[in-house]
Design an enzyme around this catalytic site. Structure first.
Site, mmCIF file in Angstrom:
data_model
loop_
_atom_site.group_PDB
_atom_site.id
_atom_site.type_symbol
_atom_site.label_atom_id
_atom_site.label_comp_id
_atom_site.label_asym_id
_atom_site.label_seq_id
_atom_site.Cartn_x
_atom_site.Cartn_y
_atom_site.Cartn_z
ATOM 1 N N SER A 244 -5.157 12.630 -3.731
ATOM 2 C CA SER A 244 -5.596 11.544 -4.433
ATOM 3 C C SER A 244 -4.676 10.874 -5.218
ATOM 4 O O SER A 244 -3.723 11.790 -5.817
ATOM 5 C CB SER A 244 -6.903 12.179 -5.207
ATOM 6 O OG SER A 244 -7.548 10.987 -6.048
ATOM 7 N N GLU B 98 -0.862 -6.444 -11.569
ATOM 8 C CA GLU B 98 -2.245 -7.109 -11.204
ATOM 9 C C GLU B 98 -3.305 -6.101 -10.856
ATOM 10 O O GLU B 98 -4.186 -6.720 -10.319
ATOM 11 C CB GLU B 98 -1.594 -7.692 -10.051
ATOM 12 C CG GLU B 98 -0.377 -8.804 -10.101
ATOM 13 C CD GLU B 98 0.932 -8.050 -10.035
ATOM 14 O OE1 GLU B 98 1.973 -8.878 -10.353
ATOM 15 O OE2 GLU B 98 0.988 -6.900 -9.703
ATOM 16 N N SER B 99 -3.392 -4.881 -11.154
ATOM 17 C CA SER B 99 -4.404 -4.143 -11.163
ATOM 18 C C SER B 99 -4.179 -2.814 -10.677
ATOM 19 O O SER B 99 -3.181 -2.078 -11.208
ATOM 20 C CB SER B 99 -5.712 -4.650 -10.438
ATOM 21 O OG SER B 99 -7.020 -3.770 -10.832
ATOM 22 N N HIS C 73 -8.093 8.282 -1.773
ATOM 23 C CA HIS C 73 -8.395 9.606 -1.685
ATOM 24 C C HIS C 73 -8.509 9.952 -0.316
ATOM 25 O O HIS C 73 -9.180 9.160 0.579
ATOM 26 C CB HIS C 73 -9.960 9.996 -2.330
ATOM 27 C CG HIS C 73 -9.895 11.456 -2.470
ATOM 28 N ND1 HIS C 73 -9.457 12.133 -3.623
ATOM 29 C CD2 HIS C 73 -10.651 12.514 -1.799
ATOM 30 C CE1 HIS C 73 -10.019 13.505 -3.470
ATOM 31 N NE2 HIS C 73 -10.495 13.585 -2.274
ATOM 32 N N CYS D 249 -5.099 -9.198 -8.645
ATOM 33 C CA CYS D 249 -5.282 -10.475 -8.958
ATOM 34 C C CYS D 249 -3.995 -11.492 -9.015
ATOM 35 O O CYS D 249 -3.155 -10.838 -8.723
ATOM 36 C CB CYS D 249 -5.929 -10.345 -10.542
ATOM 37 S SG CYS D 249 -4.918 -9.748 -11.805
#
Length: 141
Positions: free
Chosen positions: A81, A88-89, A94, A109
């Site tokens: 995981s 940008e995020s 997982h 974004c």
């Protein structure tokens, strides 16, 4: 039951909406970013930490994003995981190697192109099936 969400009225029609930094203007819409929910089925290499890290790092670069931090946790006896934190995020994942399944969230974004990750994921993990759901996040207009 408590109400934890708030409804915010968004201007429509003739009202001019100012586009905040890193928001996307595409197809007549202004929104925060594109969130791809990706499921890889009957895939390989899902317990290979180096393969996953190098593939997702390549995804970051090909999409035009900026990597800030990458963390992967290995489970026993198998499964991984992790998250790539981006300016940008993020990209998070997982894996369930015993099921041949990997779940990924690719949210970006700005001027990034998250769809460019898909061919890299297919090449690296050789899934039999890929399911993709696209969500436009933070829609202003």
């Amino acid at each position: 039951m408590s109400n934890i969400s708030e409804i915010v009225e968004i201007p429509r029609g003739d009202a001019k909406v100012e586009k905040p930094d890193y928001f996307v203007e595409k197809d007549g819409m202004i929104f925060a970013g594109t969130h791809l929910i990706v499921d890889l089925w009957k895939a390989t290499g899902l317990n290979d930490k180096e393969l996953i890290e190098s593939t997702l790092t390549e995804c970051v670069h090909v999409s035009g994003a900026t990597l800030l931090h990458f963390h992967i946790h290995q489970f026993e006896p198998n499964g991984l995981s992790g998250v790539a934190v981006l300016a940008e995020s993020h990209i998070s994942f997982h894996s369930w190697p015993d099921k041949g399944y990997m779940a990924l969230d690719i949210f970006m974004c700005g001027k990034t192109e998250p769809h460019k990750c898909i061919p890299l994921l297919k090449k690296a993990f050789q899934p039999e099936t890929v399911q993709i759901n696209e969500i436009k996040r933070g829609i202003l207009t």
